[in-house]
Scaffold this motif. Sequence first.
Motif, short mmCIF file in Angstrom:
data_model
loop_
_atom_site.label_atom_id
_atom_site.label_comp_id
_atom_site.label_asym_id
_atom_site.label_seq_id
_atom_site.Cartn_x
_atom_site.Cartn_y
_atom_site.Cartn_z
N ASP A 1 0.83 -1.21 0.00
CA ASP A 1 0.00 0.00 0.00
C ASP A 1 0.87 1.26 0.00
O ASP A 1 0.55 2.24 -0.69
CB ASP A 1 -0.93 0.01 1.21
N MET A 2 1.95 1.25 0.77
CA MET A 2 2.86 2.40 0.79
C MET A 2 3.49 2.62 -0.58
O MET A 2 3.60 3.75 -1.07
CB MET A 2 3.97 2.18 1.82
N PHE B 1 -2.97 -2.98 -8.01
CA PHE B 1 -1.98 -1.93 -7.79
C PHE B 1 -1.59 -1.27 -9.12
O PHE B 1 -0.50 -1.50 -9.65
CB PHE B 1 -0.74 -2.51 -7.11
N PRO B 2 -2.48 -0.46 -9.67
CA PRO B 2 -2.23 0.12 -11.00
C PRO B 2 -1.00 1.01 -11.06
O PRO B 2 -0.33 1.07 -12.10
CB PRO B 2 -3.50 0.92 -11.29
N LEU C 1 7.17 -8.20 -14.87
CA LEU C 1 6.74 -6.81 -14.86
C LEU C 1 5.22 -6.63 -14.82
O LEU C 1 4.74 -5.51 -14.90
CB LEU C 1 7.31 -6.09 -16.08
N THR C 2 4.50 -7.73 -14.68
CA THR C 2 3.03 -7.63 -14.64
C THR C 2 2.50 -8.38 -13.43
O THR C 2 3.23 -9.11 -12.76
CB THR C 2 2.42 -8.25 -15.91
N LEU D 1 3.97 5.67 -5.71
CA LEU D 1 4.07 5.68 -7.16
C LEU D 1 2.86 6.35 -7.82
O LEU D 1 2.85 6.54 -9.04
CB LEU D 1 4.26 4.25 -7.68
N GLY D 2 1.90 6.72 -7.03
CA GLY D 2 0.82 7.57 -7.51
C GLY D 2 1.16 9.04 -7.39
O GLY D 2 0.50 9.89 -7.98
#
Length: 216
Positions: free
Chosen positions: A142-143, A184-185, A215-216, A148-149
Amino acid sequence: MTAPLVVHHLGISQSERIVWLCEELEIPYELKVYQRDPVTRLAPAEYKALHPMGVAPVITDAGRTLGESGAIVDYIIGRYGQGRLAVAADQPNYADYVFWLHFANGSFVATEMLGLVANALGVPADHPGRGFMNARSERVYDMVEQRLGETQYFAGDALTAADIMMVFALTTMRMFTPKDLSGFPNILAYLQRIGARPAYRRAMEKGDPGLPPLLT
Protein backbone atom coordinates in the motif's frame (compact mmCIF):
# COMPACT_ATOMS: atom_id res chain seq x y z
CA MET A 1 41.94 -4.98 -20.79
CA THR A 2 39.82 -6.73 -18.17
CA ALA A 3 37.66 -4.43 -16.08
CA PRO A 4 38.76 -4.35 -12.43
CA LEU A 5 35.15 -4.50 -11.23
CA VAL A 6 33.67 -8.00 -11.28
CA VAL A 7 29.98 -8.53 -10.63
CA HIS A 8 29.26 -12.05 -9.42
CA HIS A 9 25.64 -12.63 -10.40
CA LEU A 10 23.69 -15.52 -8.95
CA GLY A 11 20.83 -16.37 -11.28
CA ILE A 12 17.38 -15.12 -10.19
CA SER A 13 18.66 -13.14 -7.23
CA GLN A 14 19.21 -9.69 -5.77
CA SER A 15 22.50 -9.41 -7.62
CA GLU A 16 20.49 -8.43 -10.72
CA ARG A 17 20.43 -4.97 -9.11
CA ILE A 18 24.16 -4.62 -9.50
CA VAL A 19 24.16 -5.68 -13.14
CA TRP A 20 21.42 -3.11 -13.81
CA LEU A 21 23.29 -0.39 -11.92
CA CYS A 22 26.42 -0.95 -14.01
CA GLU A 23 24.39 -0.86 -17.20
CA GLU A 24 22.64 2.38 -16.21
CA LEU A 25 25.97 3.99 -15.34
CA GLU A 26 27.56 2.56 -18.49
CA ILE A 27 30.73 1.63 -16.64
CA PRO A 28 33.10 -1.20 -17.57
CA TYR A 29 32.63 -4.37 -15.56
CA GLU A 30 33.11 -8.10 -15.90
CA LEU A 31 30.04 -10.24 -15.35
CA LYS A 32 30.35 -13.74 -13.93
CA VAL A 33 27.08 -15.68 -13.83
CA TYR A 34 26.46 -18.57 -11.45
CA GLN A 35 23.50 -20.92 -11.70
CA ARG A 36 21.52 -22.14 -8.72
CA ASP A 37 21.71 -25.78 -7.68
CA PRO A 38 18.94 -27.51 -9.69
CA VAL A 39 17.77 -29.51 -6.67
CA THR A 40 18.10 -27.15 -3.71
CA ARG A 41 17.68 -23.91 -5.73
CA LEU A 42 20.42 -22.44 -3.53
CA ALA A 43 23.70 -20.84 -4.55
CA PRO A 44 26.40 -23.28 -5.66
CA ALA A 45 29.42 -23.87 -3.45
CA GLU A 46 31.65 -21.69 -5.62
CA TYR A 47 29.35 -18.71 -5.08
CA LYS A 48 29.04 -19.29 -1.34
CA ALA A 49 32.83 -19.31 -1.13
CA LEU A 50 33.07 -15.74 -2.43
CA HIS A 51 31.94 -14.08 0.80
CA PRO A 52 31.48 -15.21 4.43
CA MET A 53 27.70 -14.67 4.20
CA GLY A 54 27.51 -16.90 1.14
CA VAL A 55 24.63 -14.97 -0.42
CA ALA A 56 24.10 -12.64 -3.39
CA PRO A 57 25.14 -10.06 -4.37
CA VAL A 58 28.93 -10.02 -4.31
CA ILE A 59 31.45 -7.94 -6.21
CA THR A 60 35.21 -8.04 -6.33
CA ASP A 61 37.18 -4.93 -7.18
CA ALA A 62 40.91 -4.23 -6.98
CA GLY A 63 41.49 -7.01 -4.48
CA ARG A 64 38.41 -6.22 -2.38
CA THR A 65 35.36 -8.41 -1.93
CA LEU A 66 32.11 -6.71 -1.00
CA GLY A 67 28.63 -8.02 -0.23
CA GLU A 68 25.25 -6.43 0.61
CA SER A 69 23.15 -4.76 -2.07
CA GLY A 70 23.01 -1.31 -0.50
CA ALA A 71 26.72 -1.25 0.29
CA ILE A 72 27.60 -2.33 -3.23
CA VAL A 73 25.30 0.28 -4.78
CA ASP A 74 26.87 3.03 -2.66
CA TYR A 75 30.36 1.77 -3.45
CA ILE A 76 29.88 1.64 -7.22
CA ILE A 77 28.16 5.03 -7.40
CA GLY A 78 30.87 6.61 -5.29
CA ARG A 79 33.84 4.93 -6.94
CA TYR A 80 32.72 4.72 -10.56
CA GLY A 81 29.55 6.72 -11.00
CA GLN A 82 30.71 10.18 -9.91
CA GLY A 83 27.56 10.40 -7.84
CA ARG A 84 25.19 9.66 -10.70
CA LEU A 85 21.90 7.99 -9.68
CA ALA A 86 22.32 9.30 -6.13
CA VAL A 87 20.68 12.40 -4.65
CA ALA A 88 22.82 14.99 -2.91
CA ALA A 89 22.07 15.84 0.70
CA ASP A 90 21.23 19.44 -0.19
CA GLN A 91 18.45 18.44 -2.59
CA PRO A 92 14.79 18.62 -1.51
CA ASN A 93 14.15 14.96 -2.37
CA TYR A 94 17.16 13.65 -0.44
CA ALA A 95 15.03 12.25 2.40
CA ASP A 96 12.81 10.40 -0.08
CA TYR A 97 15.88 8.97 -1.79
CA VAL A 98 17.45 7.75 1.44
CA PHE A 99 14.18 6.30 2.72
CA TRP A 100 13.34 4.18 -0.33
CA LEU A 101 16.98 3.17 -0.87
CA HIS A 102 16.98 1.55 2.56
CA PHE A 103 13.32 0.55 2.74
CA ALA A 104 13.94 -1.90 -0.11
CA ASN A 105 15.88 -4.41 1.96
CA GLY A 106 15.27 -3.06 5.45
CA SER A 107 11.50 -3.53 5.24
CA PHE A 108 10.27 -4.76 1.85
CA VAL A 109 12.49 -7.75 1.12
CA ALA A 110 12.75 -8.54 4.83
CA THR A 111 8.95 -8.71 5.07
CA GLU A 112 8.59 -10.93 2.02
CA MET A 113 11.34 -13.20 3.33
CA LEU A 114 9.18 -13.91 6.38
CA GLY A 115 6.59 -15.44 4.09
CA LEU A 116 9.22 -17.35 2.16
CA VAL A 117 10.63 -18.89 5.33
CA ALA A 118 7.14 -19.67 6.66
CA ASN A 119 6.32 -21.51 3.44
CA ALA A 120 9.59 -23.44 3.56
CA LEU A 121 8.86 -24.49 7.16
CA GLY A 122 5.31 -25.54 6.34
CA VAL A 123 3.68 -23.01 8.67
CA PRO A 124 -0.09 -23.55 8.28
CA ALA A 125 -2.22 -20.83 6.72
CA ASP A 126 -4.24 -20.35 9.93
CA HIS A 127 -1.18 -19.84 12.15
CA PRO A 128 -1.42 -16.49 14.01
CA GLY A 129 1.97 -15.49 12.68
CA ARG A 130 0.62 -15.59 9.15
CA GLY A 131 -1.80 -12.79 9.98
CA PHE A 132 1.06 -10.59 11.18
CA MET A 133 3.14 -11.33 8.08
CA ASN A 134 0.26 -10.77 5.68
CA ALA A 135 -0.73 -7.49 7.32
CA ARG A 136 2.85 -6.24 7.19
CA SER A 137 3.15 -7.20 3.53
CA GLU A 138 -0.08 -5.38 2.68
CA ARG A 139 1.18 -2.23 4.42
CA VAL A 140 4.34 -2.39 2.34
CA TYR A 141 2.48 -2.71 -0.95
CA ASP A 142 0.00 0.00 0.00
CA MET A 143 2.86 2.40 0.79
CA VAL A 144 4.56 1.62 -2.51
CA GLU A 145 1.32 2.05 -4.47
CA GLN A 146 0.67 5.41 -2.83
CA ARG A 147 4.20 6.65 -3.50
CA LEU A 148 4.07 5.68 -7.16
CA GLY A 149 0.82 7.57 -7.51
CA GLU A 150 2.66 10.71 -6.41
CA THR A 151 5.91 10.43 -8.39
CA GLN A 152 7.25 8.71 -11.49
CA TYR A 153 10.11 7.15 -9.54
CA PHE A 154 10.72 6.54 -5.85
CA ALA A 155 12.87 9.60 -5.22
CA GLY A 156 10.97 11.89 -7.60
CA ASP A 157 10.85 12.51 -11.33
CA ALA A 158 14.10 10.75 -12.25
CA LEU A 159 15.42 7.23 -11.80
CA THR A 160 17.88 6.86 -8.92
CA ALA A 161 19.57 4.09 -7.00
CA ALA A 162 16.43 3.91 -4.86
CA ASP A 163 14.71 2.39 -7.89
CA ILE A 164 17.65 0.06 -8.50
CA MET A 165 17.08 -1.26 -4.98
CA MET A 166 13.26 -1.35 -5.02
CA VAL A 167 12.55 -3.03 -8.36
CA PHE A 168 13.84 -6.47 -7.34
CA ALA A 169 11.25 -6.71 -4.57
CA LEU A 170 8.47 -5.81 -7.01
CA THR A 171 9.61 -8.23 -9.72
CA THR A 172 11.98 -11.15 -9.24
CA MET A 173 11.16 -11.51 -5.54
CA ARG A 174 7.64 -12.49 -6.60
CA MET A 175 9.04 -15.67 -8.13
CA PHE A 176 9.68 -16.78 -4.55
CA THR A 177 6.73 -15.06 -2.85
CA PRO A 178 3.94 -14.69 -5.46
CA LYS A 179 1.89 -11.51 -5.39
CA ASP A 180 -1.03 -10.50 -7.61
CA LEU A 181 -0.49 -6.87 -8.68
CA SER A 182 -3.83 -6.42 -10.41
CA GLY A 183 -5.04 -4.19 -7.58
CA PHE A 184 -1.98 -1.93 -7.79
CA PRO A 185 -2.23 0.12 -11.00
CA ASN A 186 0.49 2.59 -10.01
CA ILE A 187 2.97 -0.20 -9.41
CA LEU A 188 2.10 -1.83 -12.72
CA ALA A 189 2.53 1.46 -14.61
CA TYR A 190 5.87 1.99 -12.88
CA LEU A 191 7.09 -1.46 -13.86
CA GLN A 192 6.26 -0.74 -17.47
CA ARG A 193 8.41 2.40 -17.28
CA ILE A 194 11.24 0.35 -15.83
CA GLY A 195 10.84 -2.38 -18.41
CA ALA A 196 11.14 0.17 -21.22
CA ARG A 197 14.60 1.23 -20.07
CA PRO A 198 17.32 -0.13 -22.38
CA ALA A 199 19.78 -0.56 -19.49
CA TYR A 200 17.27 -2.63 -17.53
CA ARG A 201 16.54 -4.84 -20.53
CA ARG A 202 20.26 -5.34 -21.16
CA ALA A 203 20.91 -6.20 -17.53
CA MET A 204 18.14 -8.77 -17.33
CA GLU A 205 19.16 -10.42 -20.57
CA LYS A 206 22.81 -10.59 -19.53
CA GLY A 207 22.13 -11.84 -16.03
CA ASP A 208 19.23 -14.21 -16.68
CA PRO A 209 19.00 -14.81 -20.43
CA GLY A 210 15.71 -16.24 -21.54
CA LEU A 211 13.93 -15.36 -18.28
CA PRO A 212 11.28 -12.67 -18.93
CA PRO A 213 11.28 -9.97 -16.22
CA LEU A 214 8.20 -10.21 -13.99
CA LEU A 215 6.74 -6.81 -14.86
CA THR A 216 3.03 -7.63 -14.64
